[in-house]
Write a protein that holds these residues in place. Structure first.
Motif, PDB file in Angstrom:
ATOM      1  N   UNK A  50      37.887  42.527  40.344  1.00  0.00           N
ATOM      2  CA  UNK A  50      38.719  43.226  39.356  1.00  0.00           C
ATOM      3  C   UNK A  50      38.082  43.169  37.970  1.00  0.00           C
ATOM      4  N   UNK A  51      37.579  42.011  37.585  1.00  0.00           N
ATOM      5  CA  UNK A  51      36.921  41.876  36.290  1.00  0.00           C
ATOM      6  C   UNK A  51      35.686  42.766  36.230  1.00  0.00           C
ATOM      7  N   UNK A  52      34.901  42.765  37.292  1.00  0.00           N
ATOM      8  CA  UNK A  52      33.714  43.611  37.327  1.00  0.00           C
ATOM      9  C   UNK A  52      34.102  45.074  37.168  1.00  0.00           C
ATOM     10  N   UNK A  53      35.150  45.485  37.892  1.00  0.00           N
ATOM     11  CA  UNK A  53      35.587  46.878  37.833  1.00  0.00           C
ATOM     12  C   UNK A  53      36.047  47.255  36.431  1.00  0.00           C
ATOM     13  N   UNK A  54      36.808  46.363  35.791  1.00  0.00           N
ATOM     14  CA  UNK A  54      37.317  46.645  34.449  1.00  0.00           C
ATOM     15  C   UNK A  54      36.178  46.793  33.448  1.00  0.00           C
ATOM     16  N   UNK A  59      39.649  51.981  35.871  1.00  0.00           N
ATOM     17  CA  UNK A  59      41.037  51.612  35.625  1.00  0.00           C
ATOM     18  C   UNK A  59      41.524  50.866  36.869  1.00  0.00           C
ATOM     19  N   UNK A  60      41.646  49.565  36.737  1.00  0.00           N
ATOM     20  CA  UNK A  60      41.896  48.712  37.894  1.00  0.00           C
ATOM     21  C   UNK A  60      43.135  47.860  37.666  1.00  0.00           C
ATOM     22  N   UNK A  61      43.858  47.610  38.745  1.00  0.00           N
ATOM     23  CA  UNK A  61      44.983  46.682  38.743  1.00  0.00           C
ATOM     24  C   UNK A  61      44.887  45.820  39.996  1.00  0.00           C
ATOM     25  N   UNK A  62      45.566  44.693  39.974  1.00  0.00           N
ATOM     26  CA  UNK A  62      45.607  43.825  41.150  1.00  0.00           C
ATOM     27  C   UNK A  62      47.044  43.646  41.607  1.00  0.00           C
ATOM     28  N   UNK A 108      45.368  55.065  38.017  1.00  0.00           N
ATOM     29  CA  UNK A 108      44.387  54.025  38.323  1.00  0.00           C
ATOM     30  C   UNK A 108      43.252  54.572  39.174  1.00  0.00           C
ATOM     31  N   UNK A 109      42.086  53.942  39.044  1.00  0.00           N
ATOM     32  CA  UNK A 109      40.964  54.230  39.933  1.00  0.00           C
ATOM     33  C   UNK A 109      40.951  53.302  41.134  1.00  0.00           C
ATOM     34  N   UNK A 110      41.402  52.065  40.931  1.00  0.00           N
ATOM     35  CA  UNK A 110      41.222  51.039  41.947  1.00  0.00           C
ATOM     36  C   UNK A 110      42.365  50.036  41.900  1.00  0.00           C
ATOM     37  N   UNK A 111      42.864  49.663  43.079  1.00  0.00           N
ATOM     38  CA  UNK A 111      43.823  48.570  43.214  1.00  0.00           C
ATOM     39  C   UNK A 111      43.234  47.565  44.202  1.00  0.00           C
TER      40      UNK A 111
END
Length: 243
Positions: A50-54, A59-62, A108-111
């Motif tokens: 998640x940190x890498x993606x951000x 746009x990432x969430x967990x 978001x792009x990624x969850x």
């Protein structure tokens, strides 16, 4: 029939009908980090990806489905100046609510979803979650007990025909068990070509609410970058920036 990113649909019979009510983020790709047992480093993998993606501009969430709330506790100590990554903490038994809240976060792009330490206790909910996943990462240590558990879990994932791969995590490459583990995993499913080594910076990053990508001179940065790049390429997700 379920709605997926890009409008593609798949039919999986009665089990798929159970996910009709689940609200998904409209654009986001979904990575599920799951394993057959605890101690595999699911939370470590989730937060570092998640940190890498951000930091890569996604746009990432967990989503934290683990009742131990390791990921949510990490957020609690995350520095205020660190890049913001929304987190949703909901029990696995209330998956619809988790996805609804993630969808409410915006475009978001990624969850990335962290799951409970054992999957046998909630097979129906885990199957529902798998059907929502665009990619399932199965982290594992290199010990024999770890391998037995994740190989069984991967067999279930493959029966559900979900895109998936093992990730060797918290590894000691100099040990003979490392090569034996790679061989065993390759026989059971796809294996990420990058492993994440057992570095002190991995442990410290958890204590201070950071990812290794945010720690100057941290060991393990290239390992996490490799897994991240592998996952993004598998998803066909374009990364705006280099980290």
């Amino acid at each position: 029939m379920r709605r997926t990113v890009g409008g593609k649909k798949s039919v999986r019979g009665a089990a798929t009908d159970a996910v009709n009510t689940t609200i998904q983020p409209s654009r986001a790709k979904i990575i599920v980090c799951s394993s057959g047992k605890g101690g595999s480093g699911k939370t470590c993998l989730t937060r570092n990806l998640a940190v890498f993606a951000a930091h890569a501009g996604l746009r990432v969430a967990t989503i934290d489905l683990d009742p131990q709330r390791g990921l949510t506790n990490w957020y609690a100590v995350r520095p205020g100046e660190a890049v913001a990554i929304p987190n949703v903490a909901v029990p696995l038994s209330n998956l619809d609510e988790a996805m609804r809240r993630a969808g409410a976060l915006g475009d978001l792009d990624l969850v990335i979803i962290d799951t409970p330490p054992g999957v046998d206790a909630s097979p129906a909910e885990m199957r529902q979650l798998l059907l929502l996943a665009d990619f399932v990462l199965v982290p594992t240590g290199q010990g024999a007990g770890d391998l037995r558990s994740v190989v069984e879990w991967m067999a279930f994932i493959r029966r559900e025909q979900r895109p998936s791969a093992f990730v060797l995590n918290l590894t000691v490459r100099s040990a003979g068990s490392f090569d034996r583990a790679k061989q065993r995993l390759i026989e059971a499913g796809d294996l990420c070509p990058f492993d994440i080594r057992l570095y002190e910076s991995i442990r410290v990053s958890d204590e201070i609410g950071l990812g290794v990508a945010e720690m100057k001179g941290a060991n393990g940065l290239s390992d996490v970058r490799g897994v991240f790049t592998f996952a993004m390429n598998t998803l066909g997700l374009k990364v705006p920036n280099d980290v």
